[in-house]
Design an enzyme around this catalytic site. Structure first.
Site, PDB file in Angstrom:
ATOM      1  N   HIS A 104      -4.533  24.557  29.824  1.00 27.86           N
ATOM      2  CA  HIS A 104      -4.409  23.175  30.295  1.00 27.86           C
ATOM      3  C   HIS A 104      -2.951  22.714  30.252  1.00 27.86           C
ATOM      4  O   HIS A 104      -2.266  22.930  29.272  1.00 27.86           O
ATOM      5  CB  HIS A 104      -5.273  22.241  29.443  1.00 27.86           C
ATOM      6  CG  HIS A 104      -6.715  22.256  29.854  1.00 27.86           C
ATOM      7  ND1 HIS A 104      -7.591  21.251  29.567  1.00 27.86           N
ATOM      8  CD2 HIS A 104      -7.421  23.179  30.549  1.00 27.86           C
ATOM      9  CE1 HIS A 104      -8.785  21.530  30.079  1.00 27.86           C
ATOM     10  NE2 HIS A 104      -8.704  22.711  30.660  1.00 27.86           N
ATOM     11  N   TYR A 152      -8.870  11.380  27.032  1.00 26.61           N
ATOM     12  CA  TYR A 152      -8.896  10.570  25.810  1.00 26.61           C
ATOM     13  C   TYR A 152      -9.009   9.117  26.255  1.00 26.61           C
ATOM     14  O   TYR A 152      -8.103   8.607  26.906  1.00 26.61           O
ATOM     15  CB  TYR A 152      -7.608  10.764  25.004  1.00 26.61           C
ATOM     16  CG  TYR A 152      -7.507  12.104  24.289  1.00 26.61           C
ATOM     17  CD1 TYR A 152      -7.019  13.238  24.927  1.00 26.61           C
ATOM     18  CD2 TYR A 152      -7.883  12.223  22.944  1.00 26.61           C
ATOM     19  CE1 TYR A 152      -6.916  14.461  24.255  1.00 26.61           C
ATOM     20  CE2 TYR A 152      -7.781  13.432  22.265  1.00 26.61           C
ATOM     21  CZ  TYR A 152      -7.304  14.548  22.922  1.00 26.61           C
ATOM     22  OH  TYR A 152      -7.201  15.744  22.250  1.00 26.61           O
ATOM     23  N   PRO A 160      -9.562  14.346  13.773  1.00 28.10           N
ATOM     24  CA  PRO A 160      -9.547  15.312  14.875  1.00 28.10           C
ATOM     25  C   PRO A 160      -8.784  14.882  16.133  1.00 28.10           C
ATOM     26  O   PRO A 160      -8.434  15.742  16.942  1.00 28.10           O
ATOM     27  CB  PRO A 160     -11.030  15.514  15.191  1.00 28.10           C
ATOM     28  CG  PRO A 160     -11.712  14.286  14.678  1.00 28.10           C
ATOM     29  CD  PRO A 160     -10.929  13.839  13.498  1.00 28.10           C
ATOM     30  N   LYS A 188      -5.320  18.980  15.822  1.00 28.35           N
ATOM     31  CA  LYS A 188      -4.334  19.715  15.009  1.00 28.35           C
ATOM     32  C   LYS A 188      -4.939  20.600  13.925  1.00 28.35           C
ATOM     33  O   LYS A 188      -4.263  21.500  13.415  1.00 28.35           O
ATOM     34  CB  LYS A 188      -3.365  18.721  14.345  1.00 28.35           C
ATOM     35  CG  LYS A 188      -2.364  18.120  15.291  1.00 28.35           C
ATOM     36  CD  LYS A 188      -1.352  19.145  15.752  1.00 28.35           C
ATOM     37  CE  LYS A 188      -0.745  18.755  17.069  1.00 28.35           C
ATOM     38  NZ  LYS A 188      -0.735  19.781  18.072  1.00 28.35           N
ATOM     39  N   TYR A 214       1.545  17.244  20.775  1.00 32.83           N
ATOM     40  CA  TYR A 214       0.235  17.794  21.157  1.00 32.83           C
ATOM     41  C   TYR A 214       0.323  19.303  21.384  1.00 32.83           C
ATOM     42  O   TYR A 214      -0.515  20.054  20.897  1.00 32.83           O
ATOM     43  CB  TYR A 214      -0.274  17.084  22.421  1.00 32.83           C
ATOM     44  CG  TYR A 214      -1.755  17.283  22.665  1.00 32.83           C
ATOM     45  CD1 TYR A 214      -2.677  16.315  22.288  1.00 32.83           C
ATOM     46  CD2 TYR A 214      -2.234  18.452  23.268  1.00 32.83           C
ATOM     47  CE1 TYR A 214      -4.041  16.491  22.493  1.00 32.83           C
ATOM     48  CE2 TYR A 214      -3.588  18.646  23.478  1.00 32.83           C
ATOM     49  CZ  TYR A 214      -4.489  17.667  23.085  1.00 32.83           C
ATOM     50  OH  TYR A 214      -5.831  17.862  23.291  1.00 32.83           O
TER      51      TYR A 214
HETATM   52  C1  DHB Z   1     -11.619  18.940  21.102  1.00 33.85           C
HETATM   53  C2  DHB Z   1     -11.536  18.427  19.829  1.00 33.85           C
HETATM   54  C3  DHB Z   1     -10.511  17.556  19.516  1.00 33.85           C
HETATM   55  O1  DHB Z   1     -10.418  17.039  18.274  1.00 33.85           O
HETATM   56  C4  DHB Z   1      -9.571  17.184  20.465  1.00 33.85           C
HETATM   57  O2  DHB Z   1      -8.592  16.313  20.125  1.00 33.85           O
HETATM   58  C5  DHB Z   1      -9.663  17.711  21.726  1.00 33.85           C
HETATM   59  C6  DHB Z   1     -10.683  18.598  22.047  1.00 33.85           C
HETATM   60  C7  DHB Z   1     -12.711  19.879  21.438  1.00 33.85           C
HETATM   61  O3  DHB Z   1     -13.569  20.113  20.590  1.00 33.85           O
HETATM   62  O4  DHB Z   1     -12.747  20.384  22.568  1.00 33.85           O
END
Ligand code: DHB
Length: 389
Positions: A72, A200, A291, A295, A383
């Site tokens: 991506h 997001y 999450p 990271k 990121y």
């Molecule tokens: C996923 C989990 C995340 O915490 C994130 O920021 C982006 C993607 C995932 O499980 O695909």
């Protein structure tokens, strides 16, 4: 039983460390409380920084990731009915790979088994002793037997609730912690993703994230109150709420069968130092990030990559300096990821317990990331990962 490095925990951190040590010719034993099937099935993170993908490739365990992982080049920020793309390649020259943690675990278990590595499942460690001596011991229960594993070094990669951090002597470490007044309801759905890149989203009802696992499986998350029971949400309620939070005039969320639901609590947590005597901590055993920002897995990969190099120098060359520096070196990256994960979390979630003023600041921060090249670059470089091995 005897080995050079006793590894408590068979998640991605423990398995990767065991494999990296094997490549250096250092023997280890991995002790994992759960069954192999459980470890290979549990749904966790899904995003690998370019540096993490490079580590797996260089270690010879990146073939399947390179075949089926999705590279991506950016993400979308969605709020107030608008979409804004953050272009990682343009801003940083780097990408991320969507490849589930559970697939990384399968690849590592298969490779450790093929190489004759010792990964003991359903082996529950109950004591770590002698970490202040030259001969630490891990005691664990395996089948009907109590086993004593004598090692030169013990590595605790047994997660936030694990035994190893609790085995540090009282007063030997300091911790920092923050909990958040929300959690994530995560679902896995058998439907093609409704987007090419992750979304997001911030909405007055809370955060939502659209991720994916393949061209036929979507992974979606909703901000929910912290102690939510995943089964309290029906599939229709989940899809309806996702529709609300992702709503855009020219965009539609495709629905499909939900095959799994779970709720993740959200916390920030750091232990310092990440070593006492001959016990080293890595991954979630030492630190937790919320999450948002993806990271957690990447920090675990970075920790054990650093630790494998430090243990090679110590155990093969007799040079302890890198092992002595392990904690301080790892913590610099960990605190950066803590700040970034907290920034993403506070910017994208609504906090029912906070002063409404903070909500306006968060929204302004999001608008800034969406419209300023400088702010977008800050988001993008954190990121994709600031750590280049
Ligand atoms: C996923 C989990 C995340 O915490 C994130 O920021 C982006 C993607 C995932 O499980 O695909």
């Amino acid at each position: 039983m005897r080995t050079r490095v006793g590894i408590v925990g068979g998640g991605p951190a423990g398995l990767l460390l065991s494999h990296l040590l094997h490549l250096e010719g250092i023997d280890s034993v991995v002790i994992e409380a759960r069954t192999r099937e459980y470890c290979e099935r549990r749904q966790r993170a899904g995003i690998l920084e370019q540096a993490s993908a490079d580590v797996l490739r260089a270690a010879g365990v990146g073939d399947r990731m390179d075949r089926v992982g999705l590279v991506h080049e950016g993400v979308e920020l969605r709020f107030e009915g608008e979409r804004h793309r953050v272009d990682f390649v343009e801003l940083t020259g780097r990408t991320v790979t969507v490849y589930a943690q559970t697939e990384v675990v399968k690849d590592l278990i298969a490779r450790r088994c093929a190489d004759g590595g010792q990964v003991l499942f359903e082996a529950e460690a109950y004591a770590v002793e002698g970490i202040d001596t030259d001969a630490p011991v891990v005691r664990f229960r395996h089948g009907d037997a109590d086993v004593e594993l004598r090692c030169e070094v013990v590595v605790g990669v047994d997660g936030y609730h694990g035994l190893c951090r609790r085995s540090l002597p009282a007063g030997a470490s300091r911790t920092w912690e923050r909990t958040y007044p929300f959690g994530w309801l995560g679902v896995l759905a058998e439907v093609a993703p409704s987007c090419d890149e992750l979304i997001y989203a911030r909405h007055d009802n809370g955060f939502a994230l659209h991720s994916m696992r393949s061209s036929t499986v979507s992974r979606l998350y909703l901000q929910v109150p912290p102690a939510t029971d995943a089964n309290a949400w029906t599939d229709d309620q989940i899809w309806d709420e996702l529709d609300i939070r992702f709503a855009l005039d020219d965009w539609k969320l495709e629905r499909g069968p939900i095959i799994e639901k779970n709720v993740t609590p959200m916390r920030s947590f750091v232990t310092e130092p990440m070593r006492h005597g001959r016990l080293f901590l890595a991954g979630d055993a030492a630190h937790i990030v919320p999450p948002t920002g993806a990271k957690g897995l990447n920090l675990a990969v970075a920790d054990v990559t650093l630790l494998a190099g430090a243990l090679r120098r110590w155990l093969l060359d007799g040079d302890q300096r890198a092992a002595d520096d392990y904690s301080a070196t790892a913590l610099r990256r960990i605190w950066r990821a803590q700040q970034f994960s907290n920034y993403m979390t506070t910017m994208l979630h609504t906090d029912p317990t906070s002063n409404p003023f903070d909500g306006q600041l968060a929204l302004s921060q999001l608008r800034y990331a969406a419209t300023s090249r400088a702010a977008a670059t800050t988001l993008a470089e954190n990121y994709v990962g600031l750590w280049h091995p």
